[in-house]
Write a protein that holds these residues in place. Structure first.
Motif, short mmCIF file in Angstrom:
data_model
loop_
_atom_site.label_atom_id
_atom_site.label_comp_id
_atom_site.label_asym_id
_atom_site.label_seq_id
_atom_site.Cartn_x
_atom_site.Cartn_y
_atom_site.Cartn_z
N ASP A 145 -2.77 1.72 22.84
CA ASP A 145 -1.92 2.50 21.94
C ASP A 145 -1.85 1.76 20.61
O ASP A 145 -1.78 0.53 20.60
CB ASP A 145 -0.51 2.65 22.53
CG ASP A 145 0.27 3.79 21.91
OD1 ASP A 145 0.44 3.79 20.66
OD2 ASP A 145 0.73 4.68 22.65
N ASP A 146 -1.88 2.50 19.51
CA ASP A 146 -1.83 1.84 18.21
C ASP A 146 -0.42 1.41 17.83
O ASP A 146 -0.24 0.66 16.87
CB ASP A 146 -2.41 2.76 17.12
CG ASP A 146 -1.63 4.05 16.97
OD1 ASP A 146 -1.45 4.74 18.00
OD2 ASP A 146 -1.21 4.37 15.86
N GLU A 147 0.58 1.86 18.58
CA GLU A 147 1.98 1.47 18.29
C GLU A 147 2.37 0.31 19.21
O GLU A 147 2.44 0.48 20.43
CB GLU A 147 2.92 2.65 18.52
CG GLU A 147 2.73 3.79 17.52
CD GLU A 147 3.79 4.86 17.69
OE1 GLU A 147 4.86 4.56 18.28
OE2 GLU A 147 3.56 5.99 17.27
N GLN A 148 2.66 -0.84 18.61
CA GLN A 148 3.05 -2.01 19.39
C GLN A 148 4.32 -1.75 20.19
O GLN A 148 4.47 -2.23 21.32
CB GLN A 148 3.24 -3.22 18.47
CG GLN A 148 3.47 -4.53 19.19
CD GLN A 148 2.29 -4.94 20.05
OE1 GLN A 148 1.13 -4.79 19.63
NE2 GLN A 148 2.55 -5.46 21.24
N ARG A 149 5.23 -0.96 19.61
CA ARG A 149 6.48 -0.65 20.30
C ARG A 149 6.22 0.06 21.62
O ARG A 149 6.86 -0.23 22.63
CB ARG A 149 7.36 0.22 19.39
CG ARG A 149 8.72 0.59 19.98
CD ARG A 149 9.46 1.52 19.06
NE ARG A 149 8.75 2.79 18.91
CZ ARG A 149 8.85 3.80 19.77
NH1 ARG A 149 9.58 3.68 20.86
NH2 ARG A 149 8.20 4.92 19.55
N LEU B 229 3.41 -0.11 23.41
CA LEU B 229 2.79 -1.08 24.31
C LEU B 229 3.85 -1.95 24.98
O LEU B 229 3.79 -2.20 26.19
CB LEU B 229 1.80 -1.97 23.55
CG LEU B 229 0.52 -1.29 23.04
CD1 LEU B 229 -0.27 -2.28 22.20
CD2 LEU B 229 -0.33 -0.77 24.18
N ASP B 230 4.81 -2.40 24.19
CA ASP B 230 5.87 -3.26 24.73
C ASP B 230 6.75 -2.49 25.71
O ASP B 230 7.18 -3.04 26.74
CB ASP B 230 6.73 -3.83 23.59
CG ASP B 230 5.95 -4.79 22.70
OD1 ASP B 230 4.91 -5.31 23.17
OD2 ASP B 230 6.37 -5.01 21.55
N SER C 143 4.87 -2.02 29.01
CA SER C 143 4.85 -3.30 29.71
C SER C 143 6.20 -3.60 30.35
O SER C 143 6.29 -4.12 31.46
CB SER C 143 4.45 -4.41 28.74
OG SER C 143 4.40 -5.65 29.40
N LYS D 131 -2.65 -5.46 26.75
CA LYS D 131 -2.32 -4.59 25.62
C LYS D 131 -3.43 -4.59 24.58
O LYS D 131 -3.87 -5.65 24.14
CB LYS D 131 -1.01 -5.07 24.96
CG LYS D 131 0.18 -5.14 25.90
CD LYS D 131 1.38 -5.71 25.17
CE LYS D 131 2.57 -5.94 26.10
NZ LYS D 131 3.71 -6.55 25.41
N LYS D 132 -3.86 -3.39 24.20
CA LYS D 132 -4.88 -3.23 23.15
C LYS D 132 -4.41 -2.17 22.16
O LYS D 132 -3.88 -1.13 22.55
CB LYS D 132 -6.23 -2.82 23.75
CG LYS D 132 -6.80 -3.84 24.74
CD LYS D 132 -7.07 -5.19 24.09
CE LYS D 132 -7.55 -6.22 25.09
NZ LYS D 132 -7.73 -7.56 24.48
N ASN D 133 -4.64 -2.44 20.87
CA ASN D 133 -4.13 -1.56 19.81
C ASN D 133 -5.10 -0.49 19.36
O ASN D 133 -4.76 0.31 18.48
CB ASN D 133 -3.71 -2.40 18.59
CG ASN D 133 -2.50 -3.27 18.88
OD1 ASN D 133 -2.62 -4.49 18.99
ND2 ASN D 133 -1.34 -2.65 19.02
N SER D 134 -6.30 -0.47 19.91
CA SER D 134 -7.27 0.54 19.48
C SER D 134 -8.28 0.80 20.58
O SER D 134 -8.43 0.01 21.53
CB SER D 134 -8.02 0.06 18.22
OG SER D 134 -8.88 -1.03 18.55
#
Length: 227
Positions: A8-12, A14-15, A18, A30-33
């Motif tokens: 997901d491109d949104e860190q929020r 991903l967190d 998790s 976690k991967k952003n792209s």
């Protein structure tokens, strides 16, 4: 502990994912792209992928399609809208399921468990040995991705050997197991099928003589190591 690849491109987000999954026995990567996810899967394995659709540069649909070129890992698409066309497009690209945002924690866990359970059940129907794959459900045999033309009896014999390495099977045992107790079949039929099985595997380059052994006066066995 199962490995979950979160993309997901949104860190929020991903967190948050998790935070839901880690206490339930999942290890989250976690991967952003999409590109980062593909780079990870080229070298590592995951038990399931949670993949966002709306990402810049490479969207979830394209990422899903490219993941399918690398792996058959279960993929659950995360969509912000419950649009039927998005769901259908994701499934056609190779996704196994979808969850709409905002999602319910219990539903998310249940869907992850369902797709990983289906994958486990399917895996148990596959037998693997040094490039050989036997699909017991579909009655198909592959060697290094190439499908082999085999009869059902030949496939049954190969499956039996792979499931019980080092076990010596008498001809009577093979007759009763593969043909049935009441089959009017002679011992030489077994020898004929074994000969055909060896020939077909030898022709595609599988080192069959190293593994399918004749035990003189008794029958046959499959040796997993080179003797």
């Amino acid at each position: 502990m199962k490995n979950v690849l979160l993309v997901d491109d949104e860190q929020r987000m991903l967190d948050l994912l998790s935070l839901y999954l880690t206490p339930n026995g999942y290890y989250c990567i976690k991967k952003n792209s999409g590109m980062e996810a593909l780079a990870y899967l080229e070298k590592e394995k995951a038990d399931v992928v949670l993949l966002d659709i709306m990402m810049p540069e490479m969207d979830g649909w394209t990422t899903c399609q490219k993941i399918r070129e690398l792996s058959d890992v279960p993929i659950i698409m995360l969509t912000a809208r419950n649009a039927k066309e998005e769901i259908v497009k994701g499934l056609k690209m190779g996704a196994d399921d979808y969850v709409s945002k905002p999602f319910n924690e219990a539903e998310l866990l249940a869907r992850i468990e369902a797709v990983t359970r289906r994958t486990k059940d399917n895996t148990e129907e596959l037998l693997h040995f040094k490039g050989l794959t036997v699909d017991k459900n579909a009655f198909e045999v592959f060697y290094k991705g190439q499908k082999l033309l085999m009869t059902p009896k030949e496939i049954s014999l190969l499956s039996l050997f792979l499931q019980y390495p080092n076990k010596v099977f008498s001809r009577d045992h093979l007759l009763s197991t593969i043909w049935g107790f009441d089959a009017e079949t002679e011992d030489r039929t077994i020898d004929s099928h074994i000969r055909n099985l060896r020939d077909k595997l030898r022709k595609v380059g599988f080192p069959i003589n190293q593994h399918l052994k004749t035990v003189w006066g008794v029958g046959y066995k499959w040796s997993p190591t080179v003797e």
